[in-house]
Enzyme design. Sequence first.
Site, PDB file in Angstrom:
ATOM      1  N   ASP A  72      -2.234  -6.146  84.998  1.00 17.46           N
ATOM      2  CA  ASP A  72      -2.949  -7.181  84.247  1.00 17.46           C
ATOM      3  C   ASP A  72      -3.861  -7.921  85.209  1.00 17.46           C
ATOM      4  O   ASP A  72      -3.400  -8.518  86.181  1.00 17.46           O
ATOM      5  CB  ASP A  72      -1.947  -8.141  83.594  1.00 17.46           C
ATOM      6  N   GLU A 107      -6.360  -2.833  81.662  1.00 19.24           N
ATOM      7  CA  GLU A 107      -7.079  -3.299  80.480  1.00 19.24           C
ATOM      8  C   GLU A 107      -8.519  -2.786  80.518  1.00 19.24           C
ATOM      9  O   GLU A 107      -9.117  -2.660  81.589  1.00 19.24           O
ATOM     10  CB  GLU A 107      -7.111  -4.827  80.442  1.00 19.24           C
ATOM     11  N   ASP A 144       1.627 -13.263  82.789  1.00 18.98           N
ATOM     12  CA  ASP A 144       0.918 -12.087  83.307  1.00 18.98           C
ATOM     13  C   ASP A 144       1.854 -10.881  83.460  1.00 18.98           C
ATOM     14  O   ASP A 144       1.437  -9.736  83.253  1.00 18.98           O
ATOM     15  CB  ASP A 144       0.267 -12.423  84.652  1.00 18.98           C
TER      16      ASP A 144
END
Length: 414
Positions: A218, A312, A398
């Site tokens: 992340d 991501e 996170d």
Amino acid sequence: MKSMAKMKYHYGLKMRCYPSNQQKQLIKINSDASRFIYNEMVAIGKELMQLRRVKLPIDTVQDRIKQLTMRQNAKQMSNHYQFLEDERIDSLAKANAIQNYRKAWNAFRKVPGVPKFHRKSYRWRYQTNCQYPGQKTALLTNGTVCFLDNSHVKVPKIGLLRVAGSQARLLKRMCETRIGTVTLTKDSADRFFLSMQLASDESFVEAPKADHGHIGIDLNTDNFLTDSEGNIVPNPRYYRTIKGKLVKEQRILSRRQRRAKKEHRFLRDSKNYQKQRLLVAKLHAKVMNQRHNFLQQISTALIKNHDLVVAEELRSKNMLKNHALALSISDVGWRSFLGMLAYKADLYGRQFITVSPRNTTQTCHNCGFVMGINGTVKLTLADRKWTCPNCGTHHIRDWNAAKNILDKGIAKLA
């Protein structure tokens, strides 16, 4: 002898080079010629596009179209502009300028907008190619561009260049290795670089056995990244560290620019302005080098130690519209980092995929509850820790997001 495209593995090599004053002049001449030819091709392309819109069969228009079409190659352009026949100009530099224009024109079909003129700047750049006349096997030491030893490279028209980089490891290879396009550049900080495209049927790196299996990461502005195993990599914030000094030096640069213009002096002839410009450029280069080195080390460690890396799918261009986070997003270098992960995964034989970031932060990894439904409030950037209202699990924001990203990636591969 195989062509570059038919070889299995491809590799990019960039080295710092130290040309003499005479070699700098030759690089400048070839860079200017390359830029002129590219801009001439842009001008011809724009004029042809306008002329072809004239649907009437006017002889003058048709003759002009024919004349411009014939000029779109290196030989005809050199005949038209006599200064391009200078012996110091590499013929392959002219051919590469035309090829680059055609690539840009083909991209026009996918992205709106025609190719733009290349402006004159403090940056120099031109490309040439390595050829193997009469050779049966391509090596790093027998082409028109070749290594003489660990510290010297021979380049057409330029001669012997002193270089420094990571080429010593590659020179020990005994297998066939072909050099393709070679690029000589000078950046705004007056540093010279030599870049090469290499190709071979044997891998350029040794892929070690991965210590771990799958990992999700992340990316965020608070820390650089948090992985699904709970490890945190802090954000070094290189630009913010040097921002104060950079602002001070840029103010001095602006004052010297105003003074030169007030006295009607060209900036290129203003010695004090050029000294200050070089100082500012070196500060920018320092930040860039620090960030680049940091991203290279983190991306290499992730790819070498894991079989699957999931991240991501970030769209930095849209995120930069948020003025409160624009500086932090630009400073962290997310897009460069994801690009490094992608090409290193191919290089080391690993898997790297990106997934949609939708609800990765708002979803509880334990029970799948999504914040913002059933009367709950969505998490904000200030909420670094939270407790799931459905199952009561306490989450570090996170770390929870990294676990959800990994699950999405595994589901995508299934």
